[in-house]
Design a protein around this motif. Sequence first.
Motif, PDB file in Angstrom:
ATOM      1  N   UNK A   3     -14.867   9.400  10.969  1.00 41.11           N
ATOM      2  CA  UNK A   3     -13.858   8.458  11.480  1.00 41.11           C
ATOM      3  C   UNK A   3     -12.508   9.124  11.725  1.00 41.11           C
ATOM      4  N   UNK A   4     -12.414  10.425  11.437  1.00 43.98           N
ATOM      5  CA  UNK A   4     -11.182  11.168  11.716  1.00 43.98           C
ATOM      6  C   UNK A   4     -11.359  12.186  12.837  1.00 43.98           C
ATOM      7  N   UNK A   5     -12.552  12.219  13.435  1.00 47.81           N
ATOM      8  CA  UNK A   5     -12.794  13.134  14.555  1.00 47.81           C
ATOM      9  C   UNK A   5     -11.748  12.961  15.655  1.00 47.81           C
ATOM     10  N   UNK A   6     -11.396  11.709  15.917  1.00 47.91           N
ATOM     11  CA  UNK A   6     -10.491  11.418  17.036  1.00 47.91           C
ATOM     12  C   UNK A   6      -9.127  12.093  16.878  1.00 47.91           C
ATOM     13  N   UNK A   7      -8.780  12.478  15.656  1.00 48.37           N
ATOM     14  CA  UNK A   7      -7.483  13.124  15.423  1.00 48.37           C
ATOM     15  C   UNK A   7      -7.411  14.531  16.019  1.00 48.37           C
ATOM     16  N   UNK A  10     -15.562  26.342  14.817  1.00 47.23           N
ATOM     17  CA  UNK A  10     -16.450  25.243  15.196  1.00 47.23           C
ATOM     18  C   UNK A  10     -16.111  23.987  14.401  1.00 47.23           C
ATOM     19  N   UNK A  11     -16.481  22.826  14.953  1.00 48.18           N
ATOM     20  CA  UNK A  11     -16.389  21.555  14.239  1.00 48.18           C
ATOM     21  C   UNK A  11     -17.803  21.030  14.053  1.00 48.18           C
ATOM     22  N   UNK A  12     -18.172  20.742  12.823  1.00 49.83           N
ATOM     23  CA  UNK A  12     -19.523  20.283  12.493  1.00 49.83           C
ATOM     24  C   UNK A  12     -19.680  18.819  12.905  1.00 49.83           C
ATOM     25  N   UNK A  16      -7.846  18.494  23.839  1.00 48.08           N
ATOM     26  CA  UNK A  16      -7.577  19.894  24.172  1.00 48.08           C
ATOM     27  C   UNK A  16      -6.342  20.448  23.464  1.00 48.08           C
ATOM     28  N   UNK A  17      -5.315  19.624  23.316  1.00 47.95           N
ATOM     29  CA  UNK A  17      -4.097  20.094  22.641  1.00 47.95           C
ATOM     30  C   UNK A  17      -4.394  20.491  21.198  1.00 47.95           C
ATOM     31  N   UNK A  18      -5.153  19.649  20.491  1.00 45.22           N
ATOM     32  CA  UNK A  18      -5.501  19.950  19.102  1.00 45.22           C
ATOM     33  C   UNK A  18      -6.405  21.174  19.018  1.00 45.22           C
ATOM     34  N   UNK A  19      -7.359  21.268  19.951  1.00 47.47           N
ATOM     35  CA  UNK A  19      -8.239  22.434  19.973  1.00 47.47           C
ATOM     36  C   UNK A  19      -7.415  23.724  20.091  1.00 47.47           C
ATOM     37  N   UNK A  49      -3.236  15.352   9.410  1.00 42.92           N
ATOM     38  CA  UNK A  49      -3.309  14.270   8.405  1.00 42.92           C
ATOM     39  C   UNK A  49      -4.756  13.889   8.088  1.00 42.92           C
ATOM     40  N   UNK A  50      -5.584  14.905   7.942  1.00 50.20           N
ATOM     41  CA  UNK A  50      -6.978  14.676   7.571  1.00 50.20           C
ATOM     42  C   UNK A  50      -7.063  14.454   6.060  1.00 50.20           C
ATOM     43  N   UNK A  51      -7.870  13.498   5.642  1.00 51.91           N
ATOM     44  CA  UNK A  51      -7.919  13.140   4.226  1.00 51.91           C
ATOM     45  C   UNK A  51      -9.019  13.865   3.456  1.00 51.91           C
TER      46      UNK A  51
END
Length: 272
Positions: free
Chosen positions: A229-233, A256-258, A237-240, A208-210
Motif C-alpha cells: 500500500x506504499x508502492x505509490x510513494x 530493484x523493487x520487489x 520516474x522522479x522517485x526512481x 516516509x515509508x513505514x
Amino acid sequence: MEISAELRNKLDLLKSFLKNKKVIVAFSGGVDSSLLAYLSSLHAKETLLLTIKSILNSTEEIEEAKQFANHYSIPQREIIDNPLQNEGFIQNLKDRCYICKKELFSKFIEIKEKEDFDLIIDGSNVNDKVDFRPGMKALEELKIVSPYILFNMNKQDIRKISQYYNLKTHSKPSGACYASRIPYFQRITKEKLIMISKAEKYLKETFHLTQLRVRLHEDRLARIEMLPNEFSKVLNQKSFDQIKDKFKELGFIYITIDVEGFRSGSLNEILN
C-alpha cells in the motif's frame, strides 16, 4: 480500549509470573520488549533493561529504546557488541542467528549472575516458532525465559495489550538486525551493513515509508521490500531517479523493487 477476557487472563498470568522477581529484560525498544519492560517495571521486584548497541542496529532504534526507558523511569544499560569479530557470524551460515544470540545472551547471563537477578526474559512470541529462527535454540540452551511463549501470546495479542496500556510502541513496525538483509552464505562485512543502514534510512526519511527492508544480494544488487500500500510513494520516474542516484552513491550497482512487497524473513524462503 478494552481487551477480551481470554487476553486479560493471559495478561494476568504474565503479571503474576513477574511478581516479586528481579528481572533482566532483553530490550530492543520494539513492541514486544517494550511491553515486557513496562509490565516488569510495574510488577517485578526489580527491573533492568539491557540493550545491545552494535553496527547491526540503527542509531534511531537505540535512541528510541533509551527514550522509552527514560519516559517510564526504568533502569537501562547499553551493552556494546561487535559481532564482526566473530568469524562464525560473518560467514553467515544458516546458524548465524544462533551464534549471535548465544554470544549476546551469554553477556547478559554474566550480569545476571554477578548482580543476583532471578531471570532474563525476552520478547519472543508464538509467531516466532513458525518461521526459521535458529536463535530460539540459543535462548533455550541458556535458559532465557520467553513469557509470551509461556502464556501462548502472539504478536496481535502484544499489540492489543500495548494499546490497552496506551504505549506508543503498540503500532511500531517489526524490526530486525541488518544482518538479516544479507542472504545466507554471503559474508557479512562492515561495508555491506553500512550500505544497508544508509539506504533504509534514506528511503524512510525521503519517502516516509513505514515498513521496509533493503536486501543486499551478490553483485551489489539492492532488492527493496516495502508495504504494497506504499508502492505509490515511489512508483514514478522522479522517485526512481532519486533512489537510483542515492543508491549508486552508496555503492549499489543494481536497484530493484520487489513486487511481492515486504515479507519478514523473506531470505528464509530459499531454505524451504
